[in-house]
Design a protein around this motif. Structure first.
Motif, PDB file in Angstrom:
ATOM      1  N   THR A 187       0.944 -49.185 -26.739  1.00  0.00           N
ATOM      2  CA  THR A 187       1.753 -48.259 -25.937  1.00  0.00           C
ATOM      3  C   THR A 187       2.459 -48.991 -24.788  1.00  0.00           C
ATOM      4  OG1 THR A 187      -0.041 -47.697 -24.415  1.00  0.00           O
ATOM      5  CG2 THR A 187       0.139 -46.364 -26.417  1.00  0.00           C
ATOM      6  N   TYR A 188       2.157 -50.271 -24.591  1.00  0.00           N
ATOM      7  CA  TYR A 188       2.819 -51.018 -23.511  1.00  0.00           C
ATOM      8  C   TYR A 188       4.264 -51.287 -23.914  1.00  0.00           C
ATOM      9  CZ  TYR A 188       3.227 -54.154 -19.529  1.00  0.00           C
ATOM     10  OH  TYR A 188       3.600 -54.724 -18.336  1.00  0.00           O
ATOM     11  N   ARG A 189       5.241 -50.904 -23.068  1.00  0.00           N
ATOM     12  CA  ARG A 189       6.653 -51.061 -23.443  1.00  0.00           C
ATOM     13  C   ARG A 189       6.965 -52.525 -23.739  1.00  0.00           C
ATOM     14  NH1 ARG A 189      10.785 -47.506 -22.083  1.00  0.00           N
ATOM     15  NH2 ARG A 189      11.803 -48.537 -23.811  1.00  0.00           N
TER      16      ARG A 189
ATOM     17  N   GLY B 294      -1.358 -57.733 -22.559  1.00  0.00           N
ATOM     18  CA  GLY B 294      -2.468 -58.655 -22.838  1.00  0.00           C
ATOM     19  C   GLY B 294      -2.675 -59.016 -24.299  1.00  0.00           C
ATOM     20  N   THR B 295      -1.656 -58.789 -25.142  1.00  0.00           N
ATOM     21  CA  THR B 295      -1.830 -59.052 -26.577  1.00  0.00           C
ATOM     22  C   THR B 295      -2.241 -60.502 -26.852  1.00  0.00           C
ATOM     23  OG1 THR B 295       0.021 -57.527 -26.885  1.00  0.00           O
ATOM     24  CG2 THR B 295      -0.722 -58.737 -28.822  1.00  0.00           C
ATOM     25  N   SER B 296      -1.506 -61.440 -26.256  1.00  0.00           N
ATOM     26  CA  SER B 296      -1.756 -62.859 -26.562  1.00  0.00           C
ATOM     27  C   SER B 296      -3.170 -63.263 -26.137  1.00  0.00           C
ATOM     28  CB  SER B 296      -0.730 -63.738 -25.840  1.00  0.00           C
ATOM     29  OG  SER B 296      -0.784 -63.467 -24.456  1.00  0.00           O
TER      30      SER B 296
ATOM     31  N   SER C  82      -1.124 -64.336 -16.814  1.00  0.00           N
ATOM     32  CA  SER C  82      -0.723 -63.745 -15.539  1.00  0.00           C
ATOM     33  C   SER C  82       0.456 -62.813 -15.773  1.00  0.00           C
ATOM     34  CB  SER C  82      -0.353 -64.842 -14.528  1.00  0.00           C
ATOM     35  OG  SER C  82       0.607 -65.722 -15.066  1.00  0.00           O
ATOM     36  N   ASP C  83       0.744 -62.025 -14.767  1.00  0.00           N
ATOM     37  CA  ASP C  83       1.898 -61.125 -14.806  1.00  0.00           C
ATOM     38  C   ASP C  83       2.314 -60.895 -13.357  1.00  0.00           C
ATOM     39  OD1 ASP C  83       3.015 -59.029 -17.195  1.00  0.00           O
ATOM     40  OD2 ASP C  83       3.474 -58.428 -15.122  1.00  0.00           O
ATOM     41  N   LEU C  84       3.583 -60.547 -13.182  1.00  0.00           N
ATOM     42  CA  LEU C  84       4.071 -60.247 -11.834  1.00  0.00           C
ATOM     43  C   LEU C  84       3.456 -58.949 -11.317  1.00  0.00           C
ATOM     44  CD1 LEU C  84       6.114 -61.080  -9.630  1.00  0.00           C
ATOM     45  CD2 LEU C  84       7.817 -59.691 -10.818  1.00  0.00           C
TER      46      LEU C  84
ATOM     47  N   GLY D 163       9.722 -52.764 -13.213  1.00  0.00           N
ATOM     48  CA  GLY D 163       9.455 -52.434 -11.811  1.00  0.00           C
ATOM     49  C   GLY D 163       8.208 -53.134 -11.312  1.00  0.00           C
ATOM     50  N   SER D 164       8.048 -54.410 -11.724  1.00  0.00           N
ATOM     51  CA  SER D 164       6.801 -55.116 -11.420  1.00  0.00           C
ATOM     52  C   SER D 164       6.808 -55.771 -10.044  1.00  0.00           C
ATOM     53  CB  SER D 164       6.537 -56.184 -12.488  1.00  0.00           C
ATOM     54  OG  SER D 164       6.427 -55.578 -13.745  1.00  0.00           O
ATOM     55  N   GLY D 165       7.932 -55.712  -9.330  1.00  0.00           N
ATOM     56  CA  GLY D 165       7.976 -56.303  -7.990  1.00  0.00           C
ATOM     57  C   GLY D 165       9.131 -57.272  -7.856  1.00  0.00           C
TER      58      GLY D 165
END
Ligand SMILES: C[S@@+](CC[C@H](N)C(=O)[O-])C[C@H]1O[C@@H](n2cnc3c(N)ncnc32)[C@H](O)[C@@H]1O
Length: 307
Positions: A16-18, A46-48, A62-64, A118-120
């Motif tokens: 469901t993650y875009r 987090g698929t990978s 990691s992610d922003l 819209g992660s920052g």
């Protein structure tokens, strides 16, 4: 396998993650590269990392975004043995210093303007389709390269977008900004279960874009040689080939010019190329001879032949 097509999504991540990616793509990459560690600096759902953990690799990501969703994801992945950092801008943070080096560094970044995360500040989905986005994409990829072990692989998964009739392709420009001799393969990844494909777009000319590219590079050059290749590739992109430069000069001069005027035009329009070739006047004359559409009119005067 030159086209990667996995209609069954596979196990891991969050469907469901875009903009999420099929776990099977990461499985295929791990299998082909024989990696023992994986880093994903734009990990999204987090698929990978799920795939890496399931296959017994050391997994970092990691992610922003620092959203509650990502806090929960980080907690889950860390319980399973991964290392996860949030609020990390992949285009600016020194990934090698933060995580150390990994055999497989893979990113499926946000691109185009269709999905806004819209992660920052620094969110790649808010940089538009132009140079600001391409600069960020190059910075992220070279940053990933530094976090790759020697002989390891850095991989970018990216598609094309179409907006108001204009088609934007990012993989071509990106490859032109990377060390060309490190490219190992480009694979097409068919996209299944894309939400936009379920909407009724009526008759879209040439059809919907339902694929992404998997760009696979292997880190093998010493740092300065790799950056030398990047600089050369970018200069070539800015100035084009000698044939393109001479053809363009003659066109811009109205289709007819004497040699001195041509030299002057080339000197001003392609300074980087001229710098690389001190005998550039001979190069211009040689190129004129090679172009079938350029014909000598009289001594020292050239024209573009009518089609
Ligand atoms: C296409 S999604 C990744 C999806 C992932 N492959 C999956 O299967 O779930 C891209 C991610 O990049 C993140 N992002 C956007 N700009 C970023 C940046 N500058 N640095 C790090 N992450 C960024 C977004 O928050 C989003 O989660």
């Amino acid at each position: 396998m030159s086209i990667l097509s996995f209609p069954e999504r596979g196990q891991g991540g969050d469907s469901t993650y875009r903009g999420n990616c099929s776990p099977k793509v990461y499985e295929w990459l791990v299998q082909e590269t024989r990696a023992r560690s994986l880093l994903d600096p734009v990990m999204g759902g987090g698929t990978s990392l799920d795939v890496a953990l399931r296959l017994g690799l050391k997994a970092s990501g990691s992610d922003l975004s620092t959203s509650p969703y990502h806090q929960r994801l980080k907690a889950r992945l860390e319980r399973q043995g991964a290392r996860v950092e949030l609020g990390v801008d992949a285009t600016r943070t020194d990934l090698a210093a933060l995580f150390g080096q990994h055999d497989l560094v893979v990113a499926h970044p946000a691109y185009g303007t269709q999905i806004v995360y819209g992660s920052g500040e620094g969110d790649m989905s808010q940089l538009g389709d132009g140079d600001a986005f391409l600069d960020a994409l190059q910075a992220m990829t070279l940053n990933m390269r530094e976090a790759t072990t020697d002989g390891g692989y850095y991989v970018v998964i990216i598609g094309d977008t179409r907006k108001q009739g204009r088609y934007h392709s990012y993989q071509g420009p990106l490859l032109g900004m990377l060390p060309a001799s490190e490219l190992r393969a480009v694979r097409i990844k068919a996209q299944h279960n894309v939400s936009s494909a379920k909407q009724d777009y009526g008759r879209v000319r040439f059809g919907l874009t339902l694929h992404e590219y998997v760009l696979i590079l292997q880190k093998e050059l010493p740092f300065f040689q790799a950056f030398g290749e990047v600089v050369k590739a970018q200069q070539a992109r800015l100035t084009g080939t000698w044939k393109a430069i001479v053809r363009q000069a003659l066109t811009q001069l109205g289709g007819r010019a004497d040699l001195d005027t041509l030299y002057d035009h080339v000197f001003r329009s392609a300074p980087d190329r001229v710098k690389q070739n001190p005998n550039f006047k001979a190069k211009v004359r040689q190129t004129l001879q090679l172009l079938p559409e350029c014909q000598p009119e009289e001594r020292g005067i050239w024209r573009l032949a009518a089609a």
